[in-house]
Design an enzyme around this catalytic site. Structure first.
Site, PDB file in Angstrom:
ATOM      1  N   LYS A  61      16.027   1.561  15.382  1.00  0.00           N
ATOM      2  CA  LYS A  61      15.728   1.339  16.962  1.00  0.00           C
ATOM      3  C   LYS A  61      17.117   1.586  17.648  1.00  0.00           C
ATOM      4  CE  LYS A  61      11.595  -1.223  16.976  1.00  0.00           C
ATOM      5  NZ  LYS A  61      11.137  -2.534  16.947  1.00  0.00           N
ATOM      6  N   ARG A  87       6.303   3.959  18.692  1.00  0.00           N
ATOM      7  CA  ARG A  87       7.459   3.064  19.480  1.00  0.00           C
ATOM      8  C   ARG A  87       8.782   3.486  18.945  1.00  0.00           C
ATOM      9  NH1 ARG A  87       3.124  -0.592  19.021  1.00  0.00           N
ATOM     10  NH2 ARG A  87       3.944  -1.599  17.083  1.00  0.00           N
ATOM     11  N   PHE A 121       3.420   1.088   8.825  1.00  0.00           N
ATOM     12  CA  PHE A 121       3.648   0.316   9.715  1.00  0.00           C
ATOM     13  C   PHE A 121       2.346   0.132  10.443  1.00  0.00           C
ATOM     14  CE2 PHE A 121       7.799   2.345   9.927  1.00  0.00           C
ATOM     15  CZ  PHE A 121       8.529   1.442   9.249  1.00  0.00           C
ATOM     16  N   GLY A 148     -23.882   0.140 -12.988  1.00  0.00           N
ATOM     17  CA  GLY A 148     -24.505   1.562 -13.476  1.00  0.00           C
ATOM     18  C   GLY A 148     -25.819   1.429 -13.718  1.00  0.00           C
ATOM     19  N   GLY A 149     -26.480   0.153 -13.368  1.00  0.00           N
ATOM     20  CA  GLY A 149     -27.841   0.160 -13.776  1.00  0.00           C
ATOM     21  C   GLY A 149     -28.450  -0.354 -14.938  1.00  0.00           C
ATOM     22  N   GLN A 150     -27.551  -0.263 -16.043  1.00  0.00           N
ATOM     23  CA  GLN A 150     -27.553  -0.762 -17.534  1.00  0.00           C
ATOM     24  C   GLN A 150     -27.476  -2.458 -17.416  1.00  0.00           C
ATOM     25  OE1 GLN A 150     -28.868   1.109 -19.960  1.00  0.00           O
ATOM     26  NE2 GLN A 150     -28.491   2.940 -18.917  1.00  0.00           N
ATOM     27  N   ASP A 205      -4.869  -2.651  -1.199  1.00  0.00           N
ATOM     28  CA  ASP A 205      -3.524  -2.080  -1.096  1.00  0.00           C
ATOM     29  C   ASP A 205      -3.182  -0.779  -1.959  1.00  0.00           C
ATOM     30  OD1 ASP A 205      -2.501  -3.531   1.047  1.00  0.00           O
ATOM     31  OD2 ASP A 205      -1.894  -5.396   0.116  1.00  0.00           O
ATOM     32  N   GLU A 218      -4.422  -6.909   2.303  1.00  0.00           N
ATOM     33  CA  GLU A 218      -5.418  -6.581   1.291  1.00  0.00           C
ATOM     34  C   GLU A 218      -6.596  -7.236   1.423  1.00  0.00           C
ATOM     35  OE1 GLU A 218      -4.917  -5.035  -2.045  1.00  0.00           O
ATOM     36  OE2 GLU A 218      -7.164  -5.818  -2.004  1.00  0.00           O
ATOM     37  N   LYS A 228      -3.709  -5.184  12.509  1.00  0.00           N
ATOM     38  CA  LYS A 228      -2.795  -5.343  11.337  1.00  0.00           C
ATOM     39  C   LYS A 228      -3.717  -5.599  10.153  1.00  0.00           C
ATOM     40  CE  LYS A 228       1.558  -6.194  13.523  1.00  0.00           C
ATOM     41  NZ  LYS A 228       2.750  -6.808  13.506  1.00  0.00           N
ATOM     42  N   VAL A 229      -3.627  -5.082   8.918  1.00  0.00           N
ATOM     43  CA  VAL A 229      -4.568  -5.245   7.941  1.00  0.00           C
ATOM     44  C   VAL A 229      -3.631  -5.562   6.721  1.00  0.00           C
ATOM     45  CG1 VAL A 229      -6.306  -4.211   6.696  1.00  0.00           C
ATOM     46  CG2 VAL A 229      -6.514  -4.300   8.945  1.00  0.00           C
ATOM     47  N   SER A 233       0.647  -1.046   0.085  1.00  0.00           N
ATOM     48  CA  SER A 233       0.108  -0.047  -0.066  1.00  0.00           C
ATOM     49  C   SER A 233       0.859   1.299  -0.046  1.00  0.00           C
ATOM     50  CB  SER A 233      -0.930  -0.005   1.249  1.00  0.00           C
ATOM     51  OG  SER A 233      -0.197   0.028   2.319  1.00  0.00           O
TER      52      SER A 233
HETATM   53  N1  COA Z   1      14.681  -0.697  11.871  1.00  0.00           N
HETATM   54  C1  COA Z   1      14.302  -1.095  13.082  1.00  0.00           C
HETATM   55  N2  COA Z   1      12.887  -1.498  12.995  1.00  0.00           N
HETATM   56  C2  COA Z   1      12.302  -1.129  12.086  1.00  0.00           C
HETATM   57  C3  COA Z   1      12.435  -0.676  10.971  1.00  0.00           C
HETATM   58  C4  COA Z   1      13.753  -0.288  10.763  1.00  0.00           C
HETATM   59  N3  COA Z   1      14.318   0.166   9.709  1.00  0.00           N
HETATM   60  N4  COA Z   1      11.505  -0.828  10.061  1.00  0.00           N
HETATM   61  C5  COA Z   1      10.433  -1.200  10.757  1.00  0.00           C
HETATM   62  N5  COA Z   1      10.843  -1.700  12.003  1.00  0.00           N
HETATM   63  C6  COA Z   1       9.843  -2.322  13.140  1.00  0.00           C
HETATM   64  C7  COA Z   1       8.900  -1.268  13.516  1.00  0.00           C
HETATM   65  O1  COA Z   1       9.357  -0.510  14.308  1.00  0.00           O
HETATM   66  C8  COA Z   1       8.150  -2.493  14.108  1.00  0.00           C
HETATM   67  O2  COA Z   1       8.525  -2.760  15.449  1.00  0.00           O
HETATM   68  P1  COA Z   1       7.483  -2.786  16.787  1.00  0.00           P
HETATM   69  O3  COA Z   1       6.662  -3.760  16.585  1.00  0.00           O
HETATM   70  O4  COA Z   1       8.370  -3.418  17.614  1.00  0.00           O
HETATM   71  O5  COA Z   1       7.154  -1.511  17.164  1.00  0.00           O
HETATM   72  C9  COA Z   1       8.428  -3.667  13.416  1.00  0.00           C
HETATM   73  O6  COA Z   1       9.457  -3.467  12.318  1.00  0.00           O
HETATM   74  C10 COA Z   1       7.273  -4.425  12.337  1.00  0.00           C
HETATM   75  O7  COA Z   1       6.568  -3.603  11.787  1.00  0.00           O
HETATM   76  P2  COA Z   1       4.974  -3.760  11.467  1.00  0.00           P
HETATM   77  O8  COA Z   1       4.463  -2.861  10.657  1.00  0.00           O
HETATM   78  O9  COA Z   1       4.222  -4.164  12.709  1.00  0.00           O
HETATM   79  O10 COA Z   1       5.408  -5.185  10.594  1.00  0.00           O
HETATM   80  P3  COA Z   1       4.622  -6.620  10.269  1.00  0.00           P
HETATM   81  O11 COA Z   1       5.179  -7.319   9.141  1.00  0.00           O
HETATM   82  O12 COA Z   1       4.493  -7.068  11.690  1.00  0.00           O
HETATM   83  O13 COA Z   1       2.927  -6.095   9.946  1.00  0.00           O
HETATM   84  C11 COA Z   1       1.592  -5.056   8.333  1.00  0.00           C
HETATM   85  C12 COA Z   1       2.742  -5.656   8.583  1.00  0.00           C
HETATM   86  C13 COA Z   1       1.497  -4.706   6.645  1.00  0.00           C
HETATM   87  C14 COA Z   1       0.185  -5.947   8.766  1.00  0.00           C
HETATM   88  C15 COA Z   1       1.403  -3.925   9.102  1.00  0.00           C
HETATM   89  O14 COA Z   1       2.632  -2.860   8.895  1.00  0.00           O
HETATM   90  C16 COA Z   1       0.256  -3.129   9.304  1.00  0.00           C
HETATM   91  O15 COA Z   1      -0.904  -3.276   9.222  1.00  0.00           O
HETATM   92  N6  COA Z   1       0.511  -1.868   8.101  1.00  0.00           N
HETATM   93  C17 COA Z   1      -0.869  -0.808   8.034  1.00  0.00           C
HETATM   94  C18 COA Z   1      -1.603  -1.472   7.093  1.00  0.00           C
HETATM   95  C19 COA Z   1      -0.907  -1.611   5.746  1.00  0.00           C
HETATM   96  O16 COA Z   1      -0.549  -0.905   5.078  1.00  0.00           O
HETATM   97  N7  COA Z   1      -1.405  -2.904   5.247  1.00  0.00           N
HETATM   98  C20 COA Z   1      -0.948  -3.558   3.952  1.00  0.00           C
HETATM   99  C21 COA Z   1       0.277  -3.612   3.665  1.00  0.00           C
HETATM  100  S1  COA Z   1       0.517  -3.896   2.146  1.00  0.00           S
END
Ligand code: COA
Length: 476
Positions: free
Chosen positions: A125, A154, A147, A297-299, A218, A189, A186-187, A68
């Site tokens: 971090k 955080r 994220f 579109g209703g057609q 996405d 597609e 977390k979400v 996304s």
């Molecule tokens: N250096 C250090 N840490 C990093 C980093 C970097 N460069 N980049 C990311 N991270 C860390 C984040 O701080 C996070 O840490 P925390 O959970 O301890 O705070 C961690 O990586 C994981 O990030 P997260 O976004 O939770 O990844 P995920 O793989 O667990 O989840 C998604 C993926 C897509 C589900 C989630 O990011 C989300 O719901 N995003 C919003 C909706 C979205 O865009 N979804 C569609 C994706 S196509």
């Protein structure tokens, strides 16, 4: 004195609006003159150098991953923004390694969503990593992130902190849901397609809810976010201040399902007569049903077989019996009596007979290829849509010609096809460049963009904040 100033202001406003009108006229004329057959402005053959690209000068701190967010920042990059993608040392965007087709090379998932960007590896971090990130915040115009909820906070990059570092910065986020009961989820597609109303309205009324192949959750949300960012940049010209931009995937999908919320409200006033199930005598419930291939579109519209359907899974055409061209349809399929017959001549009379009508049209379409049907119908402005396979789209010369399908070269995977910029600006031509290797531009960004001294860079690197120097860099 004040009045004089006012008069002068009004005069210049008047002049500006006349100028704008004149400008509009000439642009319209130009577009009309240069229009392609499909009405799009022709890409200029002149060098665009003079005014650069639409978003030249805009710097994006791209903290996105998966699909996304990268969709959004890729569009901004195509319009000329300098997009700096921050990735975790070692692994980077998780999609680099997902669905890999060429061992050891960045996946198509990654390469097709990260064109025209620069990559810096940074452990956000770590203390030194945060120092670099803060310098990026001070230097860039927009931070884009997708994220999980709360991750940016955080890391220590709260809105308040970012705003204090750079009050002009726009912070743009994709989240799964907006504020409410699901805001912490977390979400992905398909979750968004289900939660945004798409799945409940896709499929056949007697079958399971379906997700669509188009990535409306996405990529669709990324598109929405890009518009939000450009609007915020425009507003910043007046206010001088950055703002937050949020697009929730549920909201983005629901926006694309707008016509279904329309039908939900129409349902309160009686059955949806243009839905096939009405003609079949199947009662409606209290929520919008899945409408199969009915047109939104209703057609009345359906997918019909064409010549070769027995062996070719895509030998089909979408056919719409649009009221204004009904008589032409009757002539074309060899049923001229339907033009005046009381059971067929007017749309309401046809509604309960749609099955029979489309079966008759299909007798005709089955005698022709989908392209023959397309050509014959278009000659009479009858709207039809051939079901094009991905193979046909990849090979379509006109899409190559407009840059909608492009071939890109990559140092570790070789040549591959990608979808180029679908939005054409005549003065801001898109040149699709390959995606960056992991950390390929770390040194360049630290030195040239962020202006760290050699000593500072040595300290940052020694701390491990940027990870190992990327081996792949040597591949070029
Ligand atoms: N250096 C250090 N840490 C990093 C980093 C970097 N460069 N980049 C990311 N991270 C860390 C984040 O701080 C996070 O840490 P925390 O959970 O301890 O705070 C961690 O990586 C994981 O990030 P997260 O976004 O939770 O990844 P995920 O793989 O667990 O989840 C998604 C993926 C897509 C589900 C989630 O990011 C989300 O719901 N995003 C919003 C909706 C979205 O865009 N979804 C569609 C994706 S196509």
């Amino acid at each position: 004195m004040a009045k004089k100033k006012k008069d002068k202001k009004a005069k210049s406003k008047d002049k500006a609006s006349k100028k704008a009108k004149a400008g509009k006229k000439s642009v319209l004329k130009l577009v009309a003159k240069k229009a392609n057959g499909n009405g799009l402005p022709k890409v200029s053959s002149k060098p665009w150098g003079k005014d650069g690209k639409a978003l030249d000068g805009v710097k994006i701190l791209d903290f996105t991953h998966v699909q996304s967010g990268p969709t959004c920042t890729q569009l901004l990059a195509w319009f000329g923004a300098d997009v700096i993608k921050v990735e975790r040392p070692g692994t980077g965007d998780i999609t680099r390694g997902q669905l890999q087709d060429v061992p050891g090379a960045d996946s198509l998932y990654f390469t097709m969503l990260n064109h025209n960007k620069r990559s810096i590896t940074l452990d956000s971090k770590s203390k030194e990593g945060m120092k670099v990130l803060e310098r990026l915040v001070k230097t860039c115009d927009v931070l884009v992130e997708n994220f999980a909820p709360g991750a940016l906070d955080r890391m220590g990059l709260t809105w308040e902190h970012i705003h204090a570092l750079n009050p002009r910065m726009i912070v743009a986020s994709v989240k799964g849901f907006g504020p409410g009961p699901y805001e912490d989820c977390k979400v992905y597609e398909n979750v968004a397609q289900c939660a945004g109303g798409s799945a409940s309205t896709t499929g056949f009324h007697d079958g399971l809810p379906l997700v669509t192949g188009a990535q409306i959750g996405d990529s669709g949300t990324g598109l929405h976010l890009a518009l939000g960012i450009v609007s915020a940049l425009y507003q910043r010209k007046r206010t001088g201040r950055g703002q937050r931009v949020l697009t929730a995937m549920q909201d983005g999908v629901l926006n694309l399902c707008r016509v279904k919320l329309r039908d939900q409200q129409r349902l309160a006033h009686g059955p949806l007569k243009e839905y096939t199930q009405f003609g079949q005598g199947i009662p409606f419930g209290d929520a919008v049903p899945r409408a199969g291939n009915d047109s939104g579109g209703g057609q009345p519209g359906v997918i019909l077989k064409c010549k070769g359907w027995e062996t070719d899974p895509n030998a089909y055409i979408y056919f719409i019996t649009q009221a204004p061209v009904w008589e032409k349809i009757c002539d074309l399929i060899g049923q001229p009596d339907w033009k005046t017959h009381p059971d067929y001549a007017k749309p309401p009379a046809r509604l309960p007979r749609l099955k029979e009508i489309f079966e008759r049209i299909e007798q005709w379409t089955k005698t022709k290829t989908k392209f023959e049907v397309m050509n014959e119908c278009n000659a009479f402005d009858i709207p039809v849509g051939p079901i094009l396979s991905m193979k046909e789209l990849a090979e379509e010369p006109s899409l190559r010609h407009t840059g909608t399908v492009v071939e890109v070269d990559h140092p570790t995977r070789g040549k591959y096809l990608s979808v180029g910029n679908p939005i054409k600006l005549s003065d801001s031509i898109t040149e699709v460049e390959r995606s960056p290797l992991l950390g390929e531009h770390t040194d360049e960004i630290l030195t040239k963009v962020l202006k760290f001294t050699p000593r500072e860079i040595a300290e940052i690197k020694a701390s491990g904040a940027t990870g190992q120097a990327p081996k792949a860099q040597a591949a070029e």
